[in-house]
Design a protein around this motif. Structure first.
Motif, PDB file in Angstrom:
ATOM      1  N   ARG A 218       1.025  -1.129   0.065  1.00  0.00           N
ATOM      2  CA  ARG A 218      -0.117  -0.104   0.027  1.00  0.00           C
ATOM      3  C   ARG A 218       0.852   1.316  -0.207  1.00  0.00           C
ATOM      4  N   LEU A 219       1.695   1.230   0.877  1.00  0.00           N
ATOM      5  CA  LEU A 219       2.702   2.571   1.027  1.00  0.00           C
ATOM      6  C   LEU A 219       3.680   2.540  -0.393  1.00  0.00           C
ATOM      7  N   LYS A 220       4.059   1.668  -0.935  1.00  0.00           N
ATOM      8  CA  LYS A 220       4.823   1.533  -2.165  1.00  0.00           C
ATOM      9  C   LYS A 220       3.857   2.189  -3.315  1.00  0.00           C
ATOM     10  N   GLN A 221       2.405   1.641  -3.336  1.00  0.00           N
ATOM     11  CA  GLN A 221       1.861   2.051  -4.483  1.00  0.00           C
ATOM     12  C   GLN A 221       1.521   3.530  -4.383  1.00  0.00           C
ATOM     13  N   GLN A 222       1.291   4.216  -2.947  1.00  0.00           N
ATOM     14  CA  GLN A 222       0.972   5.729  -2.785  1.00  0.00           C
ATOM     15  C   GLN A 222       2.436   6.372  -3.232  1.00  0.00           C
ATOM     16  N   ASP A 223       3.555   5.923  -3.129  1.00  0.00           N
ATOM     17  CA  ASP A 223       4.864   6.324  -3.513  1.00  0.00           C
ATOM     18  C   ASP A 223       5.121   6.287  -5.054  1.00  0.00           C
ATOM     19  N   GLY A 224       4.204   5.421  -5.927  1.00  0.00           N
ATOM     20  CA  GLY A 224       4.571   5.122  -7.112  1.00  0.00           C
ATOM     21  C   GLY A 224       5.422   4.260  -7.407  1.00  0.00           C
ATOM     22  N   LEU A 225       5.905   3.451  -6.445  1.00  0.00           N
ATOM     23  CA  LEU A 225       6.861   2.519  -6.826  1.00  0.00           C
ATOM     24  C   LEU A 225       6.522   1.090  -7.133  1.00  0.00           C
ATOM     25  N   PHE A 226       5.023   0.755  -6.944  1.00  0.00           N
ATOM     26  CA  PHE A 226       4.623  -0.426  -7.291  1.00  0.00           C
ATOM     27  C   PHE A 226       3.460   0.011  -8.019  1.00  0.00           C
TER      28      PHE A 226
END
Length: 323
Positions: A218-226
């Motif tokens: 979830r956090l990686k998706q928010q940062d655009g990394l996933f």
């Protein structure tokens, strides 16, 4: 007497000539009644009929000669087609990360060798593209409300976690392959390879690690990394396909691995793998090397730069002395 002898000789000559003529005529008739040669044309038939017979005979001979060859060609099995395979590449192998780096886009393209797809819209093949960054250790903490304050109470350390992960496919991956295959190959955000450290795995009870994994995703998706993009792989020909994957500005520097999977009706046909390098360049590279090779001088220089920046920023706001 002499005249009668002369007449008698004339008549005898005429009789002998007639006899010789009859013998020659019989011989000529005997030669004409001899069986004609098969190679010679029969002049007793009309010329047009003879030509027609010759043409029909030639057609029959050609047909008889061609018919066995056609039958043999029909009986001969067709040569088998080669096995389908995928070949792919990326638009750029090296990406320079400078101080002005604001992100970029990578195009993954390829083709299906020995493709049997009738048209680009047929949907005969499915393609999954996975772009994965370098693994790095990661510590995840969980906050809990204690007496009105949010404090860190639990923590799980992961030994390996991809710094960047993007997946693109012709359609949702759940419709392309089964869960066992996706889990075995780490395809999909639900099956990203997140390996907890041995100590955290021993201290955490079974079933409690999954919420930490979900938090990472979830956090990686928010940062655009996933990233997960369905219908992002497009066939532009019977065998050619392409996909565009975005790299954000905060992508960690390091090598990226592009994996391509080719499917047909849920069956894996072929795989391909390529590399992409993210490298620092310019002043970014100089500062990185200074920090890694000379950490003391780098820290001292950072402090001096901060002091100088503070002095320069305070100069416009200085009070002038009273006169």
């Amino acid at each position: 007497m002499r005249r009668r002898g002369t007449q008698l000789r004339l008549w005898l000559g005429l009789v002998a000539a007639a006899a010789a003529w009859s013998v020659s005529a019989d011989g000529a008739r005997a030669q004409t009644t001899k069986k004609p040669d098969a190679t010679l044309p029969d002049f007793g038939q009309p010329l047009r009929k003879q030509k027609g017979d010759r043409k029909s005979k030639a057609k029959d001979d050609a047909k008889a000669a061609a018919q066995p060859a056609a039958e043999r060609a029909a009986d001969k099995p067709a040569p088998p087609q080669g096995k389908e395979a995928v070949e792919a590449d990326v638009s750029t192998r090296t990406i320079a990360v400078t101080s002005a780096f604001t992100g970029t886009e990578i195009v993954v393209f390829g083709s299906v060798v020995n493709s049997r797809q009738p048209s680009p819209e047929a949907g005969y093949y499915d393609v999954i593209v996975v772009l994965e960054g370098l693994d790095a250790p990661l510590l995840v903490r969980r906050k809990t409300n204690v007496a009105g304050l949010w404090v860190n109470t639990d923590a799980v350390s992961f030994e390996t976690a991809p710094s960047y992960y993007a997946i693109a496919s012709t359609r949702p991956i759940e419709e392309i392959a089964d869960d066992s295959f996706l889990k075995r190959n780490g395809i999909g955000l639900e099956y990203v390879r997140l390996a907890p450290a041995a100590q955290s795995a021993a201290e955490t009870r079974a079933g409690e690690i999954k919420p930490f994994k979900d938090a990472i995703v979830r956090l990686k998706q928010q940062d655009g990394l996933f990233l997960k993009q369905d219908y992002a792989v497009i066939f532009i020909g019977k065998s050619l396909f392409r996909s565009s994957i975005t790299l954000p500005a905060n992508v960690p520097v390091g090598p990226l691995t592009a994996r391509v999977f080719l499917f047909r009706e849920g069956e894996l046909l072929s795989t391909f793998q390529s590399k992409v390098r993210l490298e620092r360049s310019g002043i970014e590279l100089w500062l990185y090397r200074a920090a890694m090779n000379h950490p003391f001088y780098y820290g001292l220089g950072a402090v001096l730069v901060a002091l100088l920046a503070g002095l320069l920023a305070s100069m416009p706001f200085r009070r002038k002395p009273a006169t």
